[in-house]
Design an enzyme around this catalytic site. Structure first.
Site, PDB file in Angstrom:
ATOM      1  N   LYS B  79       0.853  -1.195   0.000  1.00 21.51           N
ATOM      2  CA  LYS B  79       0.000   0.000   0.000  1.00 21.51           C
ATOM      3  C   LYS B  79       0.892   1.249   0.000  1.00 21.51           C
ATOM      4  O   LYS B  79       1.974   1.238   0.602  1.00 21.51           O
ATOM      5  CB  LYS B  79      -0.869  -0.068   1.258  1.00 21.51           C
ATOM      6  CG  LYS B  79      -1.949   0.981   1.395  1.00 21.51           C
ATOM      7  CD  LYS B  79      -2.767   0.676   2.654  1.00 21.51           C
ATOM      8  CE  LYS B  79      -3.869   1.659   2.906  1.00 21.51           C
ATOM      9  NZ  LYS B  79      -4.680   1.288   4.095  1.00 21.51           N
ATOM     10  N   SER B 154      -9.552   1.030   3.094  1.00 25.17           N
ATOM     11  CA  SER B 154      -8.719   1.870   2.252  1.00 25.17           C
ATOM     12  C   SER B 154      -7.644   1.099   1.481  1.00 25.17           C
ATOM     13  O   SER B 154      -7.087   1.629   0.518  1.00 25.17           O
ATOM     14  CB  SER B 154      -8.035   2.948   3.095  1.00 25.17           C
ATOM     15  OG  SER B 154      -7.196   2.347   4.075  1.00 25.17           O
ATOM     16  N   SER B 178      -9.554  -1.644   7.220  1.00 30.53           N
ATOM     17  CA  SER B 178      -9.004  -1.283   5.907  1.00 30.53           C
ATOM     18  C   SER B 178      -8.244  -2.380   5.181  1.00 30.53           C
ATOM     19  O   SER B 178      -7.920  -2.226   4.000  1.00 30.53           O
ATOM     20  CB  SER B 178      -8.096  -0.057   6.030  1.00 30.53           C
ATOM     21  OG  SER B 178      -8.875   1.091   6.206  1.00 30.53           O
TER      22      SER B 178
END
Lengths: 109, 493
Positions: B79, B154, B178
């Protein structure tokens, strides 16, 4: 006892100033609706807790070893300077924010 | 050879025994990303040059008879809020658009030391604030299972990439769900380990008392191996516990015979999407078949107050953490006529709409009056939630419950109904509040091909037992296959 609080425009201006965020006035109603919706979601939590409830804190099984508090050699100087957005010899060049006479200005050094 | 269908451990095994080379595996994955990610948009930065060097180093180690590591030649993605040396780390925000860290996050460093090859960075909601991966400066990511739906967030880019077969393993961060919610939306396996299990050093913080690194894979054996590599004390993160970890890879095979597993009841299952309710029943049946005893459990405080408590704590933390991005010390700079104007212009230009709003709410609840009436009660409710779980896990070994009340959202819902999106965190956020390990596990797909995942939770630092439970269920349900993006028209550049 539940103390329902509502954010109004005056408080919003105050919070905008605290958080250094600017917001166009036409967006005020949308933000106020959103903040107040979140506050309404949270009202009932107040009823649940008494003064005898302790605030949350983490517990640990075993604390990790900490780094030794001693100076260490560092060889990243040139690498860091190479990555400076604007370099001036051995220095980073940054925007001037506060003028020499103490007044604030936008001019770059 | 269809390398994209192999698991991480299968790839490593083949590299170690000379069946194929790390460079060959890397090339195949890079080619797949180039061919299919144009539309899905899960990868925001490809670091091909450094990846090739890492893969060549693994191949050299094999050729010279040295140990190439647990994840020899396994391509992985991280990420875009993990610091990566020499590779831009933007948090998908204009605020950090051009930032190139000069060090690796501990999680990245450990993966590389284990022989894994970092291919690049994945898309995410800006500063990890969101549940749809639509608030990124790089544009939204699409769900590889259904291009009309969001991948969750996310860590939506990481989950979508694993589902699409761009990598067998990706790293995400989980503050309120997330890692687990996008894993559920994309039909892969995602884990949020116990708070203190994996170092967060080098992860750009959203809310430090909740954040945790989490791996995303397509099967539980890869997940357990990732936990072996990632978990461990770190002097650079004093919140990371130094207790002696078990072998997660051994634990995952230990079975669940004689274990007591609770199924959550007492929530509004009528308002949930039906396939997700059925998934819970199915997971419970699989547990029973594997020899576990199934009981029912209620968590009344958690079910009623977790979301509200989560938003108070997370947004309060976030407004404080993100104060450092002022255009001078950190982040995007915009000129102003005076200091305050410079701060405001830098933050207005640097942060997107959702981040600015969350900072405003967070600032509000930390101000006089609101702090005593909202923030302090939230920290007390958080303790009550942790106590409620502690009491439950005195009597049972694990809990099965939903991870999301809804199947993957259609694109654009966040603009129409943001509060509904917030409420989607009802089941996932409690694990972060109480610091518990939690796994989002796929137990099949609907007739329309949408994934149905369930959430497994265990006691703090009971990660090994939870992996065993997940493996037992996966043995029955099967591990999810790579999404059929070729047939969905994903090959458009």
């Amino acid at each position: 006892m539940i103390k329902k609080m509502v954010m109004d425009e005056e408080r919003l201006r105050e919070v905008l100033s605290f958080s250094c965020i600017g917001l166009p006035e036409e967006e005020y109603p949308e933000v106020l609706d959103r903040v107040n919706a979140v506050l309404r979601m949270c009202d009932e939590m107040q009823e649940l807790v008494g003064s005898d409830v302790r605030p949350f804190e983490w517990d640990v099984i075993k604390s990790p070893a900490r780094r030794k508090d001693i100076p260490v050699a560092w060889d990243g100087r040139d690498r860091m300077l190479d990555r400076a957005p604007v370099r001036d010899g051995d220095f980073f060049r940054v925007p001037r924010i506060i003028a020499k006479d103490g007044t604030e200005e936008e001019e770059e050094e | 050879m269809e390398f994209h269908k192999l698991s991480a451990l299968e790839i490593a095994e083949g590299v170690k025994n000379g069946k194929w080379k790390a460079s060959e595996v890397l090339s195949a994955h890079l080619e797949r990303i180039r061919k299919y990610d144009g539309r899905i948009n899960s990868v925001v930065t490809l670091s091909e040059e450094s990846a090739r060097k890492e893969a060549e180093a693994v191949d050299r180690a094999v050729a010279e008879g040295r140990d190439p590591g647990r994840f020899a030649g396994v391509p992985f993605l991280a990420k875009d809020n993990f610091c990566t040396e020499g590779i831009r780390t933007t948090c998908c925000s204009k605020m950090l658009e051009d930032w190139i860290p000069d060090y690796d996050a501990t999680a990245i460093k450990r993966m590389k030391e284990a022989g894994a090859v970092l291919m690049g960075k994945t898309n995410m909601d800006e500063f990890a604030m969101g549940s749809t991966t639509e608030s990124s400066i790089f544009g939204p990511t699409l769900n590889p299972r259904d291009f009309g739906r969001v991948p969750g967030g996310s860590s939506g880019g990481s989950a979508a990439a694993v589902a699409a077969g761009f990598a067998p393993l990706a790293l995400g961060s989980d503050t309120g769900g997330s890692v687990r919610q996008p894993s559920a939306f994309c039909g892969v396996q995602g884990m949020k380990p116990s708070y203190g299990q994996i170092s967060r050093y080098g992860i750009v913080a959203y809310a430090s008392s909740l954040d945790q690194v989490g791996p995303i894979t397509r099967n539980m054996k890869d997940m357990a191996a990732a936990m072996d590599v990632l978990a461990g004390a770190d002097p650079n993160d004093t919140t990371c516990d130094a207790y002696e970890r078990p072998s997660f890879s051994d634990a995952v095979l230990s079975g669940i015979k004689g274990k007591k597993v609770a199924v959550l009841t007492g929530f509004d299952s009528e308002s949930m999407d039906r396939p997700l309710v059925e998934a819970i029943d199915r997971a419970a049946e699989y547990c029973r078949a594997a020899g576990a005893e199934i009981v029912k459990a209620k968590l009344p405080i958690t079910m009623k107050h977790a979301v509200a408590c989560y938003y108070m704590v997370a947004l309060g933390d976030a407004s404080s953490k993100l104060a450092c991005y002022d255009g001078m010390r950190y982040g995007h700079h915009a000129d102003g006529r005076n200091l305050m104007e410079m701060y405001k212009r830098s933050r207005n230009e640097g942060f997107g709409k959702e981040v600015r709003k969350r900072i405003l709410i967070g600032t509000c609840i930390l101000t006089r009056g609101y702090y005593d009436n909202y923030y302090v009660p939230a920290t007390k409710v958080r303790q009550m939630i942790a106590d409620e779980y502690a009491e439950l896990f005195r009597n049972v070994d694990a809990l099965i419950c939903p991870i999301s009340p809804a199947l993957p959202y259609r694109k654009g819902l966040v603009e129409e109904d943001p509060v509904r999106i917030y409420l989607g965190d009802a089941f996932s956020s409690a694990a972060n509040l109480a610091g518990l390990p939690s796994i989002s596990l796929n137990v099949g797909f609907t007739e329309d091909g949408l994934p149905t995942n369930v959430q497994l939770m265990g006691p703090r630092f009971g990660d090994a037992g939870l992996l065993a439970l997940a493996q037992a269920i996966e043995n029955e349900a099967g591990s999810p296959a790579v999404a059929d993006i070729e047939k969905k028209g994903g090959c458009e550049e």
